[in-house]
Motif scaffolding. Sequence first.
Motif, mmCIF file in Angstrom:
data_model
loop_
_atom_site.group_PDB
_atom_site.id
_atom_site.type_symbol
_atom_site.label_atom_id
_atom_site.label_comp_id
_atom_site.label_asym_id
_atom_site.label_seq_id
_atom_site.Cartn_x
_atom_site.Cartn_y
_atom_site.Cartn_z
ATOM 1 N N ASP A 1 0.893 -1.144 0.000
ATOM 2 C CA ASP A 1 0.000 0.000 0.000
ATOM 3 C C ASP A 1 0.942 1.207 0.000
ATOM 4 O O ASP A 1 2.081 1.114 0.478
ATOM 5 C CB ASP A 1 -0.889 -0.013 1.258
ATOM 6 N N TYR A 2 0.490 2.309 -0.556
ATOM 7 C CA TYR A 2 1.327 3.496 -0.581
ATOM 8 C C TYR A 2 1.150 4.293 0.706
ATOM 9 O O TYR A 2 0.079 4.296 1.306
ATOM 10 C CB TYR A 2 0.984 4.359 -1.798
ATOM 11 N N SER A 3 2.195 4.977 1.141
ATOM 12 C CA SER A 3 2.089 5.851 2.311
ATOM 13 C C SER A 3 2.085 7.292 1.830
ATOM 14 O O SER A 3 2.193 7.543 0.628
ATOM 15 C CB SER A 3 3.268 5.621 3.257
ATOM 16 N N GLY A 4 2.000 8.227 2.753
ATOM 17 C CA GLY A 4 1.982 9.640 2.390
ATOM 18 C C GLY A 4 3.331 10.164 1.915
ATOM 19 O O GLY A 4 3.425 11.283 1.424
ATOM 20 N N VAL A 5 4.391 9.356 2.062
ATOM 21 C CA VAL A 5 5.714 9.799 1.625
ATOM 22 C C VAL A 5 6.104 9.026 0.365
ATOM 23 O O VAL A 5 6.167 7.793 0.396
ATOM 24 C CB VAL A 5 6.771 9.575 2.736
ATOM 25 N N CYS B 1 8.104 5.559 -0.015
ATOM 26 C CA CYS B 1 8.091 4.810 1.253
ATOM 27 C C CYS B 1 6.799 4.003 1.280
ATOM 28 O O CYS B 1 5.730 4.566 1.523
ATOM 29 C CB CYS B 1 8.154 5.756 2.439
ATOM 30 N N VAL B 2 6.883 2.709 1.000
ATOM 31 C CA VAL B 2 5.666 1.924 0.865
ATOM 32 C C VAL B 2 5.445 1.036 2.085
ATOM 33 O O VAL B 2 6.360 0.783 2.874
ATOM 34 C CB VAL B 2 5.664 1.044 -0.405
ATOM 35 N N ILE B 3 4.211 0.611 2.218
ATOM 36 C CA ILE B 3 3.827 -0.310 3.285
ATOM 37 C C ILE B 3 3.931 -1.729 2.738
ATOM 38 O O ILE B 3 3.335 -2.041 1.712
ATOM 39 C CB ILE B 3 2.380 0.000 3.722
ATOM 40 N N ALA C 1 18.881 11.437 3.486
ATOM 41 C CA ALA C 1 17.898 12.251 4.206
ATOM 42 C C ALA C 1 18.564 12.765 5.475
ATOM 43 O O ALA C 1 19.224 12.007 6.185
ATOM 44 C CB ALA C 1 16.678 11.408 4.546
ATOM 45 N N VAL D 1 17.749 4.359 3.888
ATOM 46 C CA VAL D 1 17.019 5.411 3.177
ATOM 47 C C VAL D 1 17.923 6.057 2.122
ATOM 48 O O VAL D 1 19.062 6.410 2.415
ATOM 49 C CB VAL D 1 16.523 6.484 4.181
ATOM 50 N N TRP E 1 17.357 8.976 -0.961
ATOM 51 C CA TRP E 1 16.337 9.903 -1.450
ATOM 52 C C TRP E 1 16.302 9.939 -2.981
ATOM 53 O O TRP E 1 16.692 10.926 -3.602
ATOM 54 C CB TRP E 1 16.565 11.283 -0.834
ATOM 55 N N LYS F 1 15.025 10.092 -6.888
ATOM 56 C CA LYS F 1 14.075 10.970 -7.578
ATOM 57 C C LYS F 1 12.880 10.156 -8.081
ATOM 58 O O LYS F 1 11.731 10.536 -7.884
ATOM 59 C CB LYS F 1 14.756 11.650 -8.784
ATOM 60 N N GLU G 1 12.883 4.214 1.134
ATOM 61 C CA GLU G 1 13.271 3.380 2.273
ATOM 62 C C GLU G 1 13.072 1.927 1.860
ATOM 63 O O GLU G 1 12.021 1.587 1.315
ATOM 64 C CB GLU G 1 12.401 3.658 3.504
ATOM 65 N N TYR H 1 5.409 -4.214 7.423
ATOM 66 C CA TYR H 1 6.415 -3.175 7.619
ATOM 67 C C TYR H 1 5.868 -1.840 7.159
ATOM 68 O O TYR H 1 5.478 -1.676 6.012
ATOM 69 C CB TYR H 1 7.726 -3.482 6.892
ATOM 70 N N HIS I 1 15.637 17.669 5.079
ATOM 71 C CA HIS I 1 16.254 17.707 3.759
ATOM 72 C C HIS I 1 16.401 16.303 3.167
ATOM 73 O O HIS I 1 16.757 15.372 3.881
ATOM 74 C CB HIS I 1 17.648 18.348 3.830
ATOM 75 N N GLY I 2 16.130 16.198 1.871
ATOM 76 C CA GLY I 2 16.426 14.981 1.116
ATOM 77 C C GLY I 2 17.501 15.337 0.113
ATOM 78 O O GLY I 2 17.249 16.110 -0.807
#
Lengths: 479, 479
Positions: free
Chosen positions: A33-37, A40-42, A96, A145, A147, A149, A159, B71, B100-101
């Motif tokens: 599932d996608y997260s708000g970032v 960065c996935v679930i 990050a 992590v 970062w 593009k 991540e 996770y 920052h990223g």
Amino acid sequence: MTGSQKRVEQITSRDKDFAQWYTDVVKKAGLIDYSGVKGCVILRPYAYAVWENIQKVLDGMFKQTGHENVYMPLLIPESLLQKEKELIEGFAPEVAWVTHGGAEELSERLCIRPTSETLFCEHYHNTVHSWRDLPKLYNQWCSVVRWEKTTRPFLRHREFLWQEGHTVHATADEAIEETVAILETYAELCEKYLAMPVIKGPKTKNETFPGAAVTYAVECMMHDGRGLQAGTSHYFGDIFAKAFDIEFTDKDNTQKHPFQTSWGVSTRLIGGIIMVHGDDSGLILPPRIAPTQLVIVPISMHKEGVLDAAKDIKTRLLTAGIRASMDMSDQSPGWKFAEYEMKGVALRLEIGPRDLAEKMCVIVRRDTGEKLHVALNGLEKEIARLLDMVHDELLERARKNLAARTFDATGLDEMKAKLEKKIGFARAMWCGNAGCEQEINEKTSMRARCVPFEQEKIADTCVCCGSPAEKMVIFGLQY
Amino acid sequence: MTGSQKRVEQITSRDKDFAQWYTDVVKKAGLIDYSGVKGCVILRPYAYAVWENIQKVLDGMFKQTGHENVYMPLLIPESLLQKEKELIEGFAPEVAWVTHGGAEELSERLCIRPTSETLFCEHYHNTVHSWRDLPKLYNQWCSVVRWEKTTRPFLRHREFLWQEGHTVHATADEAIEETVAILETYAELCEKYLAMPVIKGPKTKNETFPGAAVTYAVECMMHDGRGLQAGTSHYFGDIFAKAFDIEFTDKDNTQKHPFQTSWGVSTRLIGGIIMVHGDDSGLILPPRIAPTQLVIVPISMHKEGVLDAAKDIKTRLLTAGIRASMDMSDQSPGWKFAEYEMKGVALRLEIGPRDLAEKMCVIVRRDTGEKLHVALNGLEKEIARLLDMVHDELLERARKNLAARTFDATGLDEMKAKLEKKIGFARAMWCGNAGCEQEINEKTSMRARCVPFEQEKIADTCVCCGSPAEKMVIFGLQY
């Protein structure tokens, strides 16, 4: 329209649009599932269980060969990250930065580990003093992590979960031996458990990990002919030992710098599994790392004896060490068939009143669709045999794809033309010149995957410049 | 001076300075190393192996009861963290912020998870739609970051490893049942595996987790009489479901908010193990989670047959499922004895030429120092029996300490006087008023540990204000 057909229509055809097919499968099979970032996935239970099974296999192999797990901190002070020049140059653009703890600004920025060489080196500086302290064979399971593009489920996260091994040895020979032994471990994981054939060998200098002397890789080909670097094992020589001032007193009573390695595989392997084995009905999971190897679908559940028989089968199979599950929900059999096809469960076992009367059941293979009538008597053995067969045939199918999509090229035009006809790996001779490697990339978009251990002299001259060439290199498009 | 004496002198006496003793043991037993970031420690192989053993036990219990691992991302957008008012108020002062990223400033700050309620809730918002989707019994193993001012190995890190379970249920009853069932799981872990007796019960409102309706805890007493909260299990009611707009269509076709729980234990348990069981010779590890349960020290290794016999014993014990190791290094037996005492290995097996001739070996218990002559014939059974006995006696010893350091108090002066005489837990009646709880803390420094399930009416009135009181509370100083 059956439930099965409906469900399959939800995903794009693999040959029509491989990228969209991949995204569809990842989502519909309930892997993420996608997260708000961004990036960065679930990892949902089904994906995480695959990772746990991979961990279990690999962790067992590491421990069998004397490796120990540790845990290093998540955060690296900027000054520590900068201690090794090439490493910081390689990673600085994509880390990050933590700048505040609570309401207070930190006196020094901390980065979230993109990889932990610097932390291990600092610890080795503190703890390695004598030949008695060597070797140290450490590994850790964690997330890192970077970062990035552009991101893509499993293949490029900001991540991701991985393991990173970091070892330190008294001699260069011992460290090189370790580097190659781990590469073989990764190859074994890929072929014996993930049913993914690999090509093994060192990377070219240009593709080497920042700060490493040599990077070895296991390279896999996806169904669409593109390459995926499944795992890497780096030999550092004493480069990091010098940068971090790691020294030990050897048996001869002199001070020496030790030699180091690092190596890792990540959840990107799950992306590889999907892209090597999946088809238009969804995921196909190699049985040895599948959370569920066999799903029992009772037919006419309400009929006398069916549920009891199904439960009994489940218990028998679990006892025999087979990861069996049963779906007793009120969904239709058609819905269930499609669901477990999408999830890539290797075998489906159907049992209804008629089968029961005959002391038989029906087994359907996910990879081939083959339907088998199997006696309940001795079922455990037959299922175990079938699971091995599925594994072997998945591996064989992937090997055939690799062979069918590998071509030889003796000149750049030929290389480009063959690639345009069919995406795949090019075997070509290379003079060793970085300029040629770059030109090949510019003209064909292919990059050197590795210089395979298994060499063949397919020509005398470099595919690019025509100078004498000794090395055969695998080139490919990549994920 | 023997090697053993030398080694023991390196650590402070437990009864002289418990805090310094603790720091010495943590370092000398090779559990941790410090990193460049305050409060972020390196878990060395020996400590990490303890954690792995705890994980294995607990993860098995979770899976046995239908829980699945997932996770969730490390990073939480500031806006998501702020969705539940009490949670953000509780954690905002102590989160680490990523701003920052790479070289770019982020458009929104991200915090490193201090706990993952918000991420789970967002995921449940996306995936829970129908009663068919419930319950979801999820857990994750990860690290979290809390920017604490004062830190201490295992007890208070800025980054620590833990598991956090987050479940969502159709009804309040089911969620409460889960909360209490998990508390029992933690109690079982503590008593059956860590040999740490626990007191179970809900916390007072003042000690409740931010955003929770009820927090249950397992509380342990350390050797010095202070309390350690070993694990907590929170019931959220539908507070988070409402804040995060999680809704499902129930069987009766109406839209409802589900009910949630969360629960966790961390590497702080390792701090508990050290402080409950350790002594002036170092660590004492409860055998069921010890990386090594028995160490073989061959005596006069060069003498014929000794090494072979020792190796044979090791193989036999490993085959019987006992975590045995052998020290064949060239250090003296005295050095080895002290080393494994410091590391808290439950049993030491010595075997030399004379033992061999008699077909016997010597077993020394770490916890009591007792020396036993044991026949090689049937050794596996005897070792297994001894390990169980060590476990039982460690638990019993800790129970005795808990009993000896628990006192009843019916007034504040009595409470203070008894505490000053001997640090421990006070059992006292409490009227339920938060003001009294605060006054008790101000006058005695003790805080309410929990309102134990096992109640006893030791007085009719509140220890503080003298009003009628129904609840017996355990008060204590704490880590």
